[in-house]
Design an enzyme around this catalytic site. Structure first.
Site, mmCIF file in Angstrom:
data_model
loop_
_atom_site.group_PDB
_atom_site.id
_atom_site.type_symbol
_atom_site.label_atom_id
_atom_site.label_comp_id
_atom_site.label_asym_id
_atom_site.label_seq_id
_atom_site.Cartn_x
_atom_site.Cartn_y
_atom_site.Cartn_z
ATOM 1 N N ASP A 158 1.731 -5.006 -10.201
ATOM 2 C CA ASP A 158 0.641 -4.098 -9.853
ATOM 3 C C ASP A 158 -0.618 -4.383 -10.660
ATOM 4 O OD1 ASP A 158 -0.831 -1.953 -8.905
ATOM 5 O OD2 ASP A 158 0.115 -0.505 -10.246
ATOM 6 N N ASP A 338 -7.102 -6.262 -5.185
ATOM 7 C CA ASP A 338 -5.943 -5.452 -5.556
ATOM 8 C C ASP A 338 -4.679 -5.916 -4.842
ATOM 9 O OD1 ASP A 338 -4.388 -3.375 -6.618
ATOM 10 O OD2 ASP A 338 -4.867 -2.053 -4.948
#
Length: 453
Positions: A158, A338
């Site tokens: 992440d 992201d």
């Protein structure tokens, strides 16, 4: 004698007891049953042989080939490279469409579209919403070990967080029951900390305490401070429904709880790698695998120039780009690269202007739009800076949904507003472009990803 075989004798796959085999001149009913049973067994064996052959073909030509390709890439890497699995939101979206019986609504809306009605004619309003599902989420799953006895865990990779956490054997909540659990008593390198901590994500909250132990990623090991999670109730239903055990944060230190250096930075601090950077390569032809490289750049993953964009904030991997779609423009917009977003998110006002006259239909209750895959009106995104120009054509942001209707595609574009106009460049962008996340130089590198290695 009559040995005619009637089709209805086989309508259940096996031979019926009152079939045309009764016409055979067999006096002994036991012998007749034996013959019938023999045919049934033969049928089952034949069916099993065909299925085994099919399974072997798929294994040899699909699964094994994919594993061999991945192993070859990992073996020939100059830097630490690990393969990871990708779980896209696509399946969850389709499940929701079917669960809420939206399939017919979508088909009817597309019929309206084909009849020449405008995009405003869809079933459902812009305020409709189905809660508790993070449709924009995508998960990159990678494996790592904790403890000197290398207890295995599957982590979400992440870029939007900076801590590492694993579920503890001390966890008593239901979500931990199906997970790999960390047991500090089985590791000789464990160091107690005990500081209580709570982690907040968009999907929910987990809580636990800090510990320190050996963490191994690929062939690199280091003592590292992480969180033992003992309560996951606030992270439901996401946690139980997914296959990951914990999260490995690849964001910036300012995002971390407890002011812990990200693991890539700590690897450099301990002289395990030369450069504090990592890269993502997502093959275009395989939506379910990807490659994370730590400490260096594998040039075979990209082609053409590798362009660097400076971060405008050391919190997220956020850069400044001008955004263009047709004659719609937003200058000096924040753009976050992201790994945890399956779509391109754009400011709502920008999206509304972009969708005008594009012949798209809003999915009832969901923040998505559907169109025909061959829609020639769909535009190309352009993101530009003084350093480079990055385009995203429809083929990269369209998601085929043939199981909803033939020739239908969903736009992987979502309207999302921040205090400052911001785009999130998620999976569609990262499939076209090889990306470098460079802690040392506070920058993101972008290059055209190779379609074939």
């Amino acid at each position: 004698m009559d040995i005619t075989v009637r089709e209805h004798d086989f309508k259940h796959g096996f031979i019926k007891s009152n079939s045309t085999f009764d016409g055979l001149n067999i006096d002994n009913s036991k012998n007749k049953k034996k013959i019938q049973k023999g045919f049934q067994i033969l049928y089952v064996l034949l069916f099993c042989s065909v299925m085994c052959g099919l399974f072997y073909y798929v294994y040899e030509n699909v699964w094994l080939q994919r594993d061999n390709e991945m192993n070859e890439i990992l073996k020939n890497s100059e830097h630490l490279t690990i393969g990871f699995k990708v779980e896209n939101a696509h399946d969850r979206i389709l499940k929701t469409i079917k669960t809420h019986k939206l399939k017919n609504y979508i088909k009817e809306s597309v019929n309206f579209l084909n009849s020449g009605l405008t995009k405003t004619n869809y079933l459902g309003s812009s305020n409709d919403n189905i809660e508790l599902v993070d449709f924009q989420n995508i998960m990159f799953y990678g494996d790592a070990e904790v403890g000197d006895n290398q207890q295995p865990f599957t982590f979400i990779l992440d870029t939007g967080s900076a801590n590492l956490w694993v579920p503890s054997v001390k966890c008593t909540t239901a979500g931990c029951l199906t997970k790999h659990l960390y047991d500090s008593s089985k590791s000789r390198t464990y160091e107690k900390d005990g500081t209580k901590v709570e982690m907040n994500y968009v999907s929910g909250t987990v809580s636990g305490f800090f510990s320190k132990d050996l963490v191994t990623v690929g062939n690199l090991s280091l003592p590292y401070k992480f969180i033992e999670v003992i309560d996951t109730n606030g992270f439901e239903p996401t946690y139980t429904a997914s296959t990951f055990d914990g999260i490995l944060g690849l964001g910036w230190k300012d995002l971390s709880i407890g002011s812990v250096d990200p693991i890539v930075v700590e690897l450099k601090n301990q002289n395990k790698i030369e450069n504090a950077l990592f890269t993502f390569y997502l093959p275009v032809h395989d939506k379910h695998t990807g490659f994370l490289t730590i400490g260096g750049i594998e040039e075979r993953f990209y082609e053409g120039p590798l362009t660097y964009e400076k971060l405008n904030h050391d919190l997220y991997w956020q850069i400044t780009l001008d955004a263009h779609v047709g004659n719609i423009m937003l200058e000096k917009a924040n753009c976050i690269v992201d790994s945890g977003t399956s779509a391109i998110t754009v400011p709502t006002d920008f999206l509304n202007k972009m969708l005008q006259n594009l012949d798209v239909i809003k999915v009832p209750f969901l923040p998505f739009y559907v169109t025909l895959c061959n829609n020639s009106k769909l535009p190309t995104f352009e993101f530009t800076s003084e350093n480079g120009k990055y385009t995203l054509e429809p083929e990269y942001y369209l998601q085929h949904i043939e199981d909803v209707g033939p020739g239908l595609c969903m736009l992987n574009i979502i309207g999302l507003d921040f205090p400052v106009p911001t785009f999130i460049l998620g999976d569609p962008f990262m499939r076209k472009y090889f990306t470098v996340f460079d802690y040392d130089n506070h920058s993101v590198g972008i290059a055209l990803a190779k379609k074939n290695l």
